[in-house]
Design a protein around this motif. Structure first.
Motif, PDB file in Angstrom:
ATOM      1  N   GLY A 281       1.074  -1.023   0.010  1.00  0.00           N
ATOM      2  CA  GLY A 281      -0.027  -0.024   0.035  1.00  0.00           C
ATOM      3  C   GLY A 281       0.946   1.107  -0.132  1.00  0.00           C
ATOM      4  O   GLY A 281       0.617   2.258  -0.558  1.00  0.00           O
ATOM      5  N   THR A 282       1.910   1.198   0.655  1.00  0.00           N
ATOM      6  CA  THR A 282       2.795   2.328   0.705  1.00  0.00           C
ATOM      7  C   THR A 282       3.188   2.449  -0.671  1.00  0.00           C
ATOM      8  O   THR A 282       3.486   3.867  -1.077  1.00  0.00           O
ATOM      9  CB  THR A 282       3.943   2.122   1.757  1.00  0.00           C
TER      10      THR A 282
ATOM     11  N   TYR B 296      -1.658   8.384   8.486  1.00  0.00           N
ATOM     12  CA  TYR B 296      -0.836   6.982   8.484  1.00  0.00           C
ATOM     13  C   TYR B 296       0.564   7.657   8.076  1.00  0.00           C
ATOM     14  O   TYR B 296       0.780   8.415   7.218  1.00  0.00           O
ATOM     15  CB  TYR B 296      -1.182   6.128   7.505  1.00  0.00           C
TER      16      TYR B 296
ATOM     17  N   ASN C 212       2.586   7.768   4.774  1.00  0.00           N
ATOM     18  CA  ASN C 212       2.132   8.731   3.806  1.00  0.00           C
ATOM     19  C   ASN C 212       3.197  10.052   3.859  1.00  0.00           C
ATOM     20  O   ASN C 212       3.484  10.507   2.848  1.00  0.00           O
ATOM     21  CB  ASN C 212       0.587   9.035   3.814  1.00  0.00           C
TER      22      ASN C 212
ATOM     23  N   LEU D 171      -9.625   6.699   8.130  1.00  0.00           N
ATOM     24  CA  LEU D 171      -9.118   6.028   9.189  1.00  0.00           C
ATOM     25  C   LEU D 171     -10.147   5.548  10.340  1.00  0.00           C
ATOM     26  O   LEU D 171     -11.087   5.946  10.577  1.00  0.00           O
ATOM     27  CB  LEU D 171      -7.927   7.029   9.898  1.00  0.00           C
TER      28      LEU D 171
ATOM     29  N   ASP E 292      -6.694   7.145   0.070  1.00  0.00           N
ATOM     30  CA  ASP E 292      -6.099   6.059   0.639  1.00  0.00           C
ATOM     31  C   ASP E 292      -7.239   5.112   1.570  1.00  0.00           C
ATOM     32  O   ASP E 292      -7.809   5.519   2.192  1.00  0.00           O
ATOM     33  CB  ASP E 292      -5.037   6.372   1.602  1.00  0.00           C
TER      34      ASP E 292
ATOM     35  N   ALA F  13      -6.743   2.037   2.378  1.00  0.00           N
ATOM     36  CA  ALA F  13      -6.121   0.963   3.006  1.00  0.00           C
ATOM     37  C   ALA F  13      -6.953   0.344   4.325  1.00  0.00           C
ATOM     38  O   ALA F  13      -7.084  -0.882   4.441  1.00  0.00           O
ATOM     39  CB  ALA F  13      -4.867   1.082   3.350  1.00  0.00           C
ATOM     40  N   GLN F  14      -7.605   1.371   4.902  1.00  0.00           N
ATOM     41  CA  GLN F  14      -8.275   0.891   6.104  1.00  0.00           C
ATOM     42  C   GLN F  14      -9.774   0.777   5.643  1.00  0.00           C
ATOM     43  O   GLN F  14     -10.729   0.457   6.775  1.00  0.00           O
ATOM     44  CB  GLN F  14      -7.975   1.908   7.322  1.00  0.00           C
TER      45      GLN F  14
ATOM     46  N   SER G  60      -4.277  -1.689   0.538  1.00  0.00           N
ATOM     47  CA  SER G  60      -3.407  -2.422   1.172  1.00  0.00           C
ATOM     48  C   SER G  60      -3.748  -3.807   1.446  1.00  0.00           C
ATOM     49  O   SER G  60      -4.913  -3.739   1.893  1.00  0.00           O
ATOM     50  CB  SER G  60      -2.593  -1.725   2.414  1.00  0.00           C
TER      51      SER G  60
ATOM     52  N   GLY H 213      -1.662  -5.652   3.176  1.00  0.00           N
ATOM     53  CA  GLY H 213      -0.711  -6.043   4.248  1.00  0.00           C
ATOM     54  C   GLY H 213      -1.283  -7.012   5.387  1.00  0.00           C
ATOM     55  O   GLY H 213      -2.483  -7.404   5.200  1.00  0.00           O
TER      56      GLY H 213
ATOM     57  N   LYS I 200      -4.508  -6.545   7.325  1.00  0.00           N
ATOM     58  CA  LYS I 200      -5.630  -5.617   6.495  1.00  0.00           C
ATOM     59  C   LYS I 200      -6.878  -6.672   6.405  1.00  0.00           C
ATOM     60  O   LYS I 200      -6.521  -8.015   6.494  1.00  0.00           O
ATOM     61  CB  LYS I 200      -5.204  -5.002   5.467  1.00  0.00           C
TER      62      LYS I 200
ATOM     63  N   GLY J 224       1.159  -6.615   0.026  1.00  0.00           N
ATOM     64  CA  GLY J 224       0.661  -6.118  -1.100  1.00  0.00           C
ATOM     65  C   GLY J 224      -0.151  -4.998  -1.188  1.00  0.00           C
ATOM     66  O   GLY J 224      -0.590  -4.478  -0.050  1.00  0.00           O
TER      67      GLY J 224
ATOM     68  N   TYR K 177     -11.280  -1.880   9.719  1.00  0.00           N
ATOM     69  CA  TYR K 177     -10.089  -2.277  10.062  1.00  0.00           C
ATOM     70  C   TYR K 177      -9.514  -2.193  11.488  1.00  0.00           C
ATOM     71  O   TYR K 177      -9.078  -3.073  12.075  1.00  0.00           O
ATOM     72  CB  TYR K 177      -9.211  -1.565   9.020  1.00  0.00           C
TER      73      TYR K 177
END
Ligand SMILES: *Cc1c(COP(=O)(O)O)cnc(C)c1O
Length: 390
Positions: free
Chosen positions: A73-74, A99, A102, A146, A170, A172-173, A194, A196, A199, A206, A288
């Motif tokens: 994700g980064t 995060y 970022n 988030l 983003d 990811a969460q 992400s 990860g 997650k 990934g 998440y």
């Protein structure tokens, strides 16, 4: 022998003696997919069917024309910044409660993070702060949803478009969360995910990018390739493990939302202890982390002691992120205003890690029971606190 009814931190028995569930939970569909991928030889291939299929499935799931997978994700956020042509000397606006990677990725490009305050109730990026942050150097805004909360993307995108500034969303969460009926990760110019190990969709490592604009898709793709190959790709086995998880994501998100609703119902007689970071119905959100504004005065414990006591009970609470402007050289960013809400988030955010939310009502009851138990004995903790620290 100490009294077993005492909090576990004070020598009693934990509410959840089996400890927080490990993640990922055992999943027969993932097991079967991996067995097939091994039998077919996909485990040893550069290019098989799975990465390609997962990219198509991610695009279809989110309702966008293009998706690219990559190693994290980064990296996805970096590729998004590159696609938006963020270069050294440019400015990138983000929330001061965000995060940390970022922030560091913006620095890795030689650009400058511009930090704005978060909303007082949700601790998510507050669009009303955006215009004060924009300068002729501003190239992009990064917004992360988030801890179960959502950034109001319509407002962000409207303001950014007006100033010709790119938006990286983003998710990811928040994979599979809906923002005003549209999937998280599809409001911005580039969305990121992400995969990860902690997650909701995981392959250990990934990430992925989502695009509506073919030109941005093309630029990110070029940057992620060296010659014919992606230089930090997702593997066939990772993709094979993710595909069944993506199919089940809506049902899993609905189950977690149902459990969040149940937990909040249990807590509603004392809403001042722990306030969730969203104000809507949990249905349609993705958890998440289940983040809360913890009120130490109302609860009668410091945040740190609350988290420690809950963990001793076998419930995976943790403190939230460090805010980006706290304890960091002011030369590393520009702050817009005093950032009081981000400072409050830094000091008072707690979050429950998601695995328990995928289990049963009885497990959710344990979370509520542990909170009530720790509260019941709060004065004993306060008495013990000094020696605990010594
Ligand atoms: C986990 C996470 C990422 C990226 O994580 P990777 O470990 O690099 O895949 C990005 N943004 C947020 C908000 C995250 O929670």
């Amino acid at each position: 022998m100490s009294d077993p009814s005492l909090p576990a931190l004070l020598g009693g028995s934990p509410v959840r003696p089996e400890w927080p569930p490990a993640w990922p939970l055992p999943d027969p569909d993932v097991q079967a997919a991996l067995t097939v991928a091994i039998a077919s030889g996909a485990w040893g291939q550069y290019h098989g069917e799975h990465v390609c299929a997962l990219e198509a499935e991610l695009a279809a799931f989110h309702g966008v024309p293009h998706a690219i997978t990559c190693a994290s994700g980064t990296l996805a956020v970096e590729a998004a910044l590159r696609a938006l042509r963020v270069n050294a000397g440019d400015e990138v606006v983000m929330a001061a409660y965000e995060y940390e990677s970022n922030f560091l990725t913006v620095h890795a490009l030689g650009a400058k993070p511009i930090l704005i305050d978060v909303h007082p109730d949700t601790w998510q990026l507050d669009p009303s702060q955006l215009e004060a942050a924009f300068t002729p150097q501003t190239k992009a805004v990064i917004c992360s949803h988030l801890h179960g909360g959502l950034v109001p993307m319509r407002e962000v995108v409207t303001l950014a478009r007006k100033h010709n500034i790119g938006v990286i969303e983003d998710a990811a969460q928040a994979p599979g969360a809906m923002v005003e009926g549209k999937a998280a990760g599809t409001w911005g110019d580039v969305g990121t995910l992400s995969f990860g190990g902690s997650k909701l969709l995981t392959a250990g490592r990934g990430g992925a990018l989502l695009f509506s604009d073919p030109q941005l898709h093309q630029r990110a793709k070029l940057w992620l390739h060296r010659g014919l190959q992606q230089w930090a790709p997702l593997s066939e086995l990772q993709a094979a493990a993710l595909r069944p998880q993506l199919r089940k994501l809506p049902d899993m998100n609905a189950k977690r939302a149902e459990n969040v609703r149940e937990l909040l119902t249990q807590l509603q007689s004392n809403p001042q202890w722990l306030q969730p970071l969203f104000r809507s119905d949990p249905n349609g959100l993705a958890f998440y982390k289940l983040g809360f504004q913890f009120n130490p005065t109302a609860f009668g414990l410091t945040r740190e002691l609350f988290v420690k006591a809950m963990r001793a009970e076998g419930i995976a609470f943790d403190v939230g992120f460090k805010a980006l402007h706290v304890g960091r050289s002011p030369s590393r960013f520009r702050a817009v205003g005093e950032l009081p809400n981000a400072t409050a988030a830094h000091e008072r955010c707690v979050m429950l890690h998601h695995p328990v939310l995928s289990l049963s009502r009885a497990d959710i009851q344990q979370v509520a029971d542990a909170i009530a138990k720790v509260y019941r004995y709060r004065d004993m903790f306060a008495e013990r606190a000094p020696s605990d620290r010594s």
